[in-house]
Enzyme design. Structure first.
Site, PDB file in Angstrom:
ATOM      1  N   GLY A 103       0.792  -1.230   0.000  1.00 39.27           N
ATOM      2  CA  GLY A 103       0.000   0.000   0.000  1.00 39.27           C
ATOM      3  C   GLY A 103       0.816   1.267   0.000  1.00 39.27           C
ATOM      4  O   GLY A 103       1.793   1.426  -0.747  1.00 39.27           O
ATOM      5  N   ILE A 104       0.416   2.208   0.850  1.00 37.79           N
ATOM      6  CA  ILE A 104       1.069   3.516   0.918  1.00 37.79           C
ATOM      7  C   ILE A 104       2.532   3.385   1.303  1.00 37.79           C
ATOM      8  O   ILE A 104       3.400   4.080   0.769  1.00 37.79           O
ATOM      9  CB  ILE A 104       0.318   4.427   1.909  1.00 37.79           C
ATOM     10  CG1 ILE A 104      -1.062   4.798   1.341  1.00 37.79           C
ATOM     11  CG2 ILE A 104       1.119   5.691   2.211  1.00 37.79           C
ATOM     12  CD1 ILE A 104      -1.978   5.477   2.356  1.00 37.79           C
ATOM     13  N   ASP A 144       8.595  -3.657   8.100  1.00 39.75           N
ATOM     14  CA  ASP A 144       7.251  -4.214   8.160  1.00 39.75           C
ATOM     15  C   ASP A 144       7.227  -5.289   9.239  1.00 39.75           C
ATOM     16  O   ASP A 144       8.264  -5.909   9.519  1.00 39.75           O
ATOM     17  CB  ASP A 144       6.841  -4.806   6.808  1.00 39.75           C
ATOM     18  CG  ASP A 144       5.333  -4.928   6.660  1.00 39.75           C
ATOM     19  OD1 ASP A 144       4.716  -3.988   6.116  1.00 39.75           O
ATOM     20  OD2 ASP A 144       4.760  -5.942   7.110  1.00 39.75           O
ATOM     21  N   ASP A 174       7.742  -4.746  14.824  1.00 39.88           N
ATOM     22  CA  ASP A 174       6.379  -4.440  15.250  1.00 39.88           C
ATOM     23  C   ASP A 174       6.348  -2.977  15.663  1.00 39.88           C
ATOM     24  O   ASP A 174       6.943  -2.598  16.677  1.00 39.88           O
ATOM     25  CB  ASP A 174       6.006  -5.355  16.418  1.00 39.88           C
ATOM     26  CG  ASP A 174       4.618  -5.089  16.982  1.00 39.88           C
ATOM     27  OD1 ASP A 174       3.977  -4.095  16.581  1.00 39.88           O
ATOM     28  OD2 ASP A 174       4.185  -5.870  17.849  1.00 39.88           O
ATOM     29  N   ASN A 211       4.082   5.127   8.846  1.00 41.21           N
ATOM     30  CA  ASN A 211       2.942   4.705   8.044  1.00 41.21           C
ATOM     31  C   ASN A 211       2.216   3.482   8.610  1.00 41.21           C
ATOM     32  O   ASN A 211       1.030   3.292   8.342  1.00 41.21           O
ATOM     33  CB  ASN A 211       3.428   4.397   6.616  1.00 41.21           C
ATOM     34  CG  ASN A 211       2.404   3.643   5.814  1.00 41.21           C
ATOM     35  OD1 ASN A 211       1.394   4.205   5.393  1.00 41.21           O
ATOM     36  ND2 ASN A 211       2.647   2.354   5.601  1.00 41.21           N
ATOM     37  N   TYR A 240     -10.311   3.826  15.387  1.00 45.38           N
ATOM     38  CA  TYR A 240      -9.339   4.213  14.362  1.00 45.38           C
ATOM     39  C   TYR A 240      -9.349   5.727  14.162  1.00 45.38           C
ATOM     40  O   TYR A 240      -8.293   6.369  14.102  1.00 45.38           O
ATOM     41  CB  TYR A 240      -9.685   3.500  13.058  1.00 45.38           C
ATOM     42  CG  TYR A 240      -8.809   3.869  11.895  1.00 45.38           C
ATOM     43  CD1 TYR A 240      -7.544   3.313  11.747  1.00 45.38           C
ATOM     44  CD2 TYR A 240      -9.246   4.767  10.914  1.00 45.38           C
ATOM     45  CE1 TYR A 240      -6.733   3.639  10.668  1.00 45.38           C
ATOM     46  CE2 TYR A 240      -8.455   5.095   9.837  1.00 45.38           C
ATOM     47  CZ  TYR A 240      -7.190   4.527   9.715  1.00 45.38           C
ATOM     48  OH  TYR A 240      -6.392   4.858   8.642  1.00 45.38           O
ATOM     49  N   LYS A 291      -6.169   8.363  14.761  1.00 44.81           N
ATOM     50  CA  LYS A 291      -5.631   9.250  13.742  1.00 44.81           C
ATOM     51  C   LYS A 291      -5.754  10.720  14.153  1.00 44.81           C
ATOM     52  O   LYS A 291      -4.915  11.556  13.790  1.00 44.81           O
ATOM     53  CB  LYS A 291      -6.311   8.987  12.400  1.00 44.81           C
ATOM     54  CG  LYS A 291      -5.992   7.614  11.820  1.00 44.81           C
ATOM     55  CD  LYS A 291      -4.497   7.407  11.614  1.00 44.81           C
ATOM     56  CE  LYS A 291      -4.186   6.109  10.900  1.00 44.81           C
ATOM     57  NZ  LYS A 291      -2.741   5.945  10.616  1.00 44.81           N
TER      58      LYS A 291
END
Length: 260
Positions: free
Chosen positions: A16-17, A36, A62, A89, A156, A160
């Site tokens: 993804g991003i 990752d 992690d 990210n 979520y 954010k």
């Protein structure tokens, strides 16, 4: 070893991003650290960005574990001797109505999306300050933090929102060290996580995935969702010399969906 290039570390670089950002940073001439939680995904990302001919390091970590964050940052300094850019990210979520969010959901989401981002900011800034050459910190937030109605869930969105507040305060406190801190707030972005949320909501509502995707995009003024590369392009710019006087900002990339 000290790199002759700027060094950019990207968490959640496996897809993804994150993957698009790692690729963009490498294309811009930076050495890249692909991080990752999935070691195979980190390695695959590193293999992809290595095609640009730069230095690449793959790490499994992690991003919600403070000790793992420290090891990740230490490994970067050991390999390259410096850290110039970090893109925070890595994130987790699931599709859930506000009445269905559990304590486990809240803790899991905030562990990575809020706590993890904070300690990545703090750890990266500490190493940038020690080196005395400034740096760029780029946090991936979300229009969920602005109250977007189709946010995957309320926990979520809260996580954010925390990233956006952290970005503004960190910029104020780290500016004296020539460290710029900004966040990017993507709108609907066609990543594997979003595709899984679309699939879950289609199943819950008895709709096709195409119908749910149309529901997500119908209110976007520019009439299209983001590709990961749309978000990566801004991250690459914010890491560049052209953004040297930009800090403390939360930038939407959402096709005009949510006003700032």
């Amino acid at each position: 070893m000290t790199s002759t290039r700027q060094v950019a570390l990207i968490t959640g670089a496996g897809s993804g991003i994150g993957l698009a950002t790692a690729d963009g940073m490498a294309a811009a001439g930076r050495a890249v650290v692909c991080v990752d939680i999935d070691e195979q995904a980190a390695t695959a990302a590193a293999d992809k960005v290595r095609a640009h001919g730069g230095e690449v390091l793959a790490l499994a970590a992690d991003a919600g574990d403070v000790e793992a964050i420290e090891r990740m940052l230490d490994a970067t300094i050991e390999q390259f001797g410096q850290l110039d850019v970090i893109v925070n990210n890595a994130g987790v979520t699931r599709a859930a109505d506000i009445m269905d969010v559990t304590e486990h959901d809240w803790d899991r989401i905030h562990r990575v999306n809020a706590k993890g981002v904070f300690f990545c900011v703090q750890g990266a800034a500490r190493r940038m300050i020690d080196r005395g050459a400034g740096g760029r910190i780029i946090n991936i937030a979300s229009i969920a933090g602005r109250g977007y109605k189709h946010s995957s869930n309320a926990a979520y969105a809260a996580s954010k929102g925390a990233v956006m507040s952290l970005t503004m305060l960190a910029a104020q406190q780290l500016g004296r060290y020539d460290i710029n801190v900004n966040s990017i707030c993507p709108g609907v972005t066609l990543t594997p996580i979003v595709q899984s949320i679309i699939a879950a909501r289609a199943d819950d509502r008895g709709l096709t995935e195409a119908e749910v995707r149309r529901d997500y995009t119908k209110d976007i003024p520019i009439r299209r969702a983001n590709d990961p590369e749309d978000v990566a392009a801004l991250a690459v710019f914010l890491a560049s010399s052209g953004a040297r006087n930009i800090t403390g900002q939360n930038y939407n990339i959402d096709g005009g969906l949510v006003p700032t």
